[in-house]
Design an enzyme around this catalytic site. Sequence first.
Site, mmCIF file in Angstrom:
data_model
loop_
_atom_site.group_PDB
_atom_site.id
_atom_site.type_symbol
_atom_site.label_atom_id
_atom_site.label_comp_id
_atom_site.label_asym_id
_atom_site.label_seq_id
_atom_site.Cartn_x
_atom_site.Cartn_y
_atom_site.Cartn_z
ATOM 1 C CG HIS A 110 -1.650 -1.246 1.440
ATOM 2 N ND1 HIS A 110 -1.273 -2.196 2.353
ATOM 3 C CD2 HIS A 110 -2.739 -1.742 0.816
ATOM 4 C CE1 HIS A 110 -2.110 -3.222 2.292
ATOM 5 N NE2 HIS A 110 -3.006 -2.974 1.367
ATOM 6 C CD GLU B 145 -4.026 2.869 -2.855
ATOM 7 O OE1 GLU B 145 -4.486 1.726 -2.710
ATOM 8 O OE2 GLU B 145 -4.274 3.571 -3.859
#
Length: 282
Positions: free
Chosen positions: A73, A126
Amino acid sequence: MKIEIAKNAGFCFGVKRALALIEDNIKKIKKPIRMYGHLVHNEEVIKRLLAKGIKVIDTLEKIKRGTLIITAHGISPKVKEKLLKQKGLNLVDTTCPKVSLVQNLAELLHKQNKQVLIFGDVDHQEVKGIKGAADNQAIIFSSEKEFKKINLDQNKKYGLVVQTTKDFEEFKKLEKKIKERIKDIKIFNTICQATRQRQSEVRKLARKHDLLLIIGSRTSANTTRLYEISQSINPDTYFVRTGQELKERWFKNKKSIGITAGASTPDWIISEVVQKVQNIRN
Ligand code: F3S
């Protein structure tokens, strides 16, 4: 009872790459090995990594030696830069190249003096990394309702990127409304190909079959999205982490079953679930 498994069920290229970077090099990697957050959002994969001696940490403070794994991520580029300067610390960066691309775009838009907007989930790792790439100046929203609440300044220029695992169809509808509200905006639809394929397949399966099984972890954003999409088309959709969670009564009077799995769900779990469904059928 027919069973159809989605062509692209399970690991995407970014997850395969992240796991290979660790598992293929585990003997050579400097110990102790720590992982900042979960490499992928799947409990079974994490168990496999923990069994190899990797520890999961939730803060980067006090990490001075050994190896630190950055997950698929990604993390904020500034935080990464600081870690790279730390002597004696070895970094294994498994950030998916598709996520790096979104970070680069956010950084570029910010440098062009545009107000960066991120269509994504505010607490997702993310999204935090993408926000960091825009010098933490980005505005995050995850629905049309949240978008409507944003105070816009029409004298400003805007730039928008999207979390790689958001719902593609939902964003297409929202994009029109964003353009209606913001005159000067550059939009990059950065939902990745793996996400698009899996979402498009689950839509077809949900329309075609009596019952849908979505395999994966509830902590996985992309798997949860598959579940929500399928559920909105076919209410007979079930979210299962492993075959142990299947209930025989779900399959009563069902003629066809569609099965898919999130991008973070390993093959061995998909096979286990399929095997259990076949046993119930027989
Ligand atoms: Fe990368 Fe998309 Fe998979 S961003 S980790 S290819 S879901």
